[in-house]
Motif scaffolding. Sequence first.
Motif, PDB file in Angstrom:
ATOM      1  N   VAL A   1      24.503 -64.421   0.842  1.00  0.00           N
ATOM      2  CA  VAL A   1      25.131 -63.170   1.113  1.00  0.00           C
ATOM      3  C   VAL A   1      24.730 -62.257   2.219  1.00  0.00           C
ATOM      4  O   VAL A   1      23.456 -62.379   2.846  1.00  0.00           O
ATOM      5  CB  VAL A   1      24.265 -62.411  -0.391  1.00  0.00           C
ATOM      6  N   THR A   2      25.543 -61.785   2.748  1.00  0.00           N
ATOM      7  CA  THR A   2      25.521 -61.002   3.991  1.00  0.00           C
ATOM      8  C   THR A   2      26.207 -59.597   3.625  1.00  0.00           C
ATOM      9  O   THR A   2      27.256 -59.156   3.064  1.00  0.00           O
ATOM     10  CB  THR A   2      26.584 -61.392   5.195  1.00  0.00           C
ATOM     11  N   TYR A   3      25.311 -58.484   3.866  1.00  0.00           N
ATOM     12  CA  TYR A   3      25.692 -57.050   3.668  1.00  0.00           C
ATOM     13  C   TYR A   3      26.014 -56.257   5.120  1.00  0.00           C
ATOM     14  O   TYR A   3      24.945 -56.535   5.837  1.00  0.00           O
ATOM     15  CB  TYR A   3      24.952 -56.089   2.924  1.00  0.00           C
ATOM     16  N   ARG A   4      26.964 -55.703   5.409  1.00  0.00           N
ATOM     17  CA  ARG A   4      26.808 -54.706   6.678  1.00  0.00           C
ATOM     18  C   ARG A   4      27.431 -53.405   6.423  1.00  0.00           C
ATOM     19  O   ARG A   4      28.526 -53.365   5.426  1.00  0.00           O
ATOM     20  CB  ARG A   4      27.928 -55.329   7.692  1.00  0.00           C
ATOM     21  N   THR A   5      26.909 -52.290   6.917  1.00  0.00           N
ATOM     22  CA  THR A   5      27.318 -51.128   6.808  1.00  0.00           C
ATOM     23  C   THR A   5      27.487 -50.446   7.966  1.00  0.00           C
ATOM     24  O   THR A   5      26.884 -50.773   9.076  1.00  0.00           O
ATOM     25  CB  THR A   5      26.463 -50.250   5.889  1.00  0.00           C
ATOM     26  N   ASN A   6      28.292 -49.527   8.223  1.00  0.00           N
ATOM     27  CA  ASN A   6      28.635 -48.805   9.339  1.00  0.00           C
ATOM     28  C   ASN A   6      29.031 -47.365   9.238  1.00  0.00           C
ATOM     29  O   ASN A   6      29.834 -47.055   8.590  1.00  0.00           O
ATOM     30  CB  ASN A   6      29.438 -49.519  10.502  1.00  0.00           C
ATOM     31  N   ILE A   7      28.461 -46.415  10.164  1.00  0.00           N
ATOM     32  CA  ILE A   7      28.845 -45.062   9.926  1.00  0.00           C
ATOM     33  C   ILE A   7      29.113 -44.664  11.391  1.00  0.00           C
ATOM     34  O   ILE A   7      28.537 -44.708  12.328  1.00  0.00           O
ATOM     35  CB  ILE A   7      27.951 -44.202   9.562  1.00  0.00           C
ATOM     36  N   GLY A   8      30.483 -44.356  11.503  1.00  0.00           N
ATOM     37  CA  GLY A   8      30.993 -43.893  12.922  1.00  0.00           C
ATOM     38  C   GLY A   8      31.833 -42.804  12.915  1.00  0.00           C
ATOM     39  O   GLY A   8      32.584 -42.478  12.123  1.00  0.00           O
ATOM     40  N   SER A   9      31.662 -42.070  14.043  1.00  0.00           N
ATOM     41  CA  SER A   9      32.693 -40.803  14.333  1.00  0.00           C
ATOM     42  C   SER A   9      33.564 -41.176  15.465  1.00  0.00           C
ATOM     43  O   SER A   9      33.209 -42.117  16.006  1.00  0.00           O
ATOM     44  CB  SER A   9      31.497 -39.672  14.847  1.00  0.00           C
ATOM     45  N   SER A  10      34.563 -40.599  15.576  1.00  0.00           N
ATOM     46  CA  SER A  10      35.618 -40.817  16.493  1.00  0.00           C
ATOM     47  C   SER A  10      36.589 -39.432  16.736  1.00  0.00           C
ATOM     48  O   SER A  10      36.361 -38.671  15.771  1.00  0.00           O
ATOM     49  CB  SER A  10      36.506 -42.086  15.885  1.00  0.00           C
ATOM     50  N   TRP A  11      37.161 -39.494  17.655  1.00  0.00           N
ATOM     51  CA  TRP A  11      37.966 -38.671  18.004  1.00  0.00           C
ATOM     52  C   TRP A  11      39.359 -38.994  18.410  1.00  0.00           C
ATOM     53  O   TRP A  11      39.570 -40.119  18.950  1.00  0.00           O
ATOM     54  CB  TRP A  11      37.372 -37.349  18.713  1.00  0.00           C
TER      55      TRP A  11
ATOM     56  N   THR B   1      31.255 -39.147  20.956  1.00  0.00           N
ATOM     57  CA  THR B   1      31.340 -40.041  19.532  1.00  0.00           C
ATOM     58  C   THR B   1      29.888 -40.940  19.451  1.00  0.00           C
ATOM     59  O   THR B   1      29.539 -41.486  20.471  1.00  0.00           O
ATOM     60  CB  THR B   1      32.389 -40.752  19.585  1.00  0.00           C
ATOM     61  N   GLY B   2      29.766 -41.470  18.254  1.00  0.00           N
ATOM     62  CA  GLY B   2      28.740 -42.491  18.174  1.00  0.00           C
ATOM     63  C   GLY B   2      28.888 -43.249  16.903  1.00  0.00           C
ATOM     64  O   GLY B   2      29.823 -43.017  15.989  1.00  0.00           O
TER      65      GLY B   2
END
Length: 804
Positions: A521-531, A508-509
Amino acid sequence: MGLKGIIAIGLCLLAHTVFGQDTCNYSISGKVLDVDTDTPLPFVEVRVKDTQKATITNIDGEFSITGLCSPNNTILCSCVGYCDTTCRAYHEHGKTHNVYLKTKVTELNSVVISAGKNRERGTVSIAQLTLDNKDLDLATTPTLASSLSQIQGVSFTSVGSNVQLPVIHGLYGNRILILNNGMKHGFQNWGSDHAPEIDISSANKITLVKGAAGVRFGPEALGGAIIVENNPLYLNEPFFLNLGAGYQTNGRGFNSSLSLGQGFEKFSYYLGGSWVKIGDRNTPDYVLTNSGKREQSFNTGLRYNWKKIDTKIIYSYVRQNLAVLRSSIASSGSSLVQAINSDKPNFIRPFSYDINQPNQQLEHHFGKAEISYWYTDEARLTLKVAEQINNRQEYDVRRNADLPIIDLSLFTNDVQLEWKHPKWIGLDGLIGVQWFTQNNYNNPGTGTTPFIPNYKTARYSVFITESLTQKKNTYELGVRLDNEYNSVIGRETNQDIFRDEFSFINLTGSVGYVREVSDAVTYRTNIGSSWRTPFMAELYSFGQHGFKSLYGLLRYHTDHEGNLRTNKVVELASSEISPEKGYKWLNEWEYTKEKTTVSITAYLNYIQNFIFSRPVAIIGTIRGPMPVFIFDQADALFAGSDITWRHNLHKRVEGKLGASLLWSKNIKKDESLINQPPFSIDYKLTYRQHTKGIIKGLTFALKPSYTFRQYLAPRAIHPQDIINGTEEIGVDSEIFDFKDAPEGYFLLNASGGFSIGSFQFNLDIQNALNTRYRDYLNEMRYFADELGFNIAFSINYKLNNKLK
């Protein structure tokens, strides 16, 4: 609300880096860090006592003061949000040391929800919030789930008033990893009727991570993580003693708690315990017979610090006896139909403190040892070892009612080694390995086929998380490899023994990005895989559990006529069952300026092979007809948004508006999923006055909320239509429910509190209008209404010795 500053608990050694011929040519340089997270603290005022020398730490927490006339100085640190600090600094050529500071907690009469600025490594780019209630004595006796439900995007699923599980963006159960003092909480985490055995009154801080956090914490964090932390065992802390007692009108419940502790130069300790007794609750119109609760808990911790080595030992014990609504048990087909269709339960008796069948009796032991070696000021090795024992007995209304129908013992062992490495080419990260095992045993004497089999699970994991900060940008990357092995042994319906072994390997990552767009202003983004591997109950559930019969993915099949059969166990290798794999994209925007704070979270979550339970039939059993549920798999899509708007209307008045919206779908069959949170909106108006005569911390809050009807719920097929054959359903039928989703409802809650001297008084009013309603996420909605009007009152005494 102004927080004033910083108290030092850790190393207070600062080095001089400049030599000179002049007697006023000494200098001091160093770095100020948060004691809990090692996060650099900017804008901390650093002053040299008895001089005019002062400076402010930069964005990386660094400072330097020159032109000092003495090689030995006393440093004073101060910052909003922290306690003031005093420490000695001396000249040491060529070396700088860190100053570790801790946040200050102000006593309030309501839980404070704050954005998690000091985040766990590997979760910097994931939306998260913290409930900080270290010095808070709640008037009610809340569960972990009900406490977290104050946060937008979080609700809870329940079975009655005693069993509640947190739901994050539509996911719950073993898709939400619960970390108890840094370790996975080892309990029977399956279904919606098994809640974590955690004493919420002993929690110092609870952090909610909304995104896929499997890289940092493990496979079960597919939907998010909940981090429960007890007393942090600070050194150099004065002795404290907290005594609390409370009463609530609904259920005529009593509760009491005690905690004490102290921190010395190298040693600290704490002790705590609580007791709860609640009788039958009531709705606006009737008593909920057999809905009481008993709970006792004990917790303790020790810490010893020697030079660069820090050790901690923690132990906790929780014992519960939880009643399950008696009217959820039917004795005939007609009584089942009547129970589901009626406005009132079939079984109502006068109020009682007695807990009868059906009920759950639970015990949980948690023990942990942790040792950290700080080989530099910024790098450490940490070894954590934990063992947990979870005993569960469930009793039902049957001939041998004195015998449990489920009797399980679960042993959990967890070993983790983490390396927080020093910064390298700007990278700040954590590398870890984990060895995790669980052994589950059915204790003999139930007289039934075990609901789940005996099993052993062993998982070996390695992970790495790294972050890089460049000016206003932070980049985050994480990777985790898990290798899991399972061994199962159980019994067929004819009592023949079956065995199976299987293993899974998965990578996973996650990739994240944080941008400080401006000061506001703060912007955060995250793309995550999981199992997540299918849990044993999802594979092997067999037979009666609560008011229903439930069958796992490997315990049922269809014959050539399409009829449901449960007479054999299917091997996993010969089935089409696969682990869940999730991909979540989460975005968060935060705007903070002067009197206004706005937070908007939007997410998209796609889960392959999503496992869920759904109704499929009604069958006759020895105890009477029972609804039948099966576990099934689908490709599911979740999309939604959470919005929070907070505004200071006056220097003493604050308003907070929140809303949560979720859309979900079984995209494989283009149908609605069952048991998903409906749209909700709430507003909280809070008045605070810090001092008024002898009264301090006066607080009053009013919270109206509205929960809409779940319009995305699947269609309803009523039990009478199944029993009389009007509706023909099978395993391949579309998702349905036994009852229509309840109507929307309006609730009004209120709370208040104040302190006089060492005494603190709290008052909570729940369902102030005594509204009659049913909650879509409560399985008891088939049979009864929710709780009616309740007043909860508590008194707490706090003794804090100011002399260190």
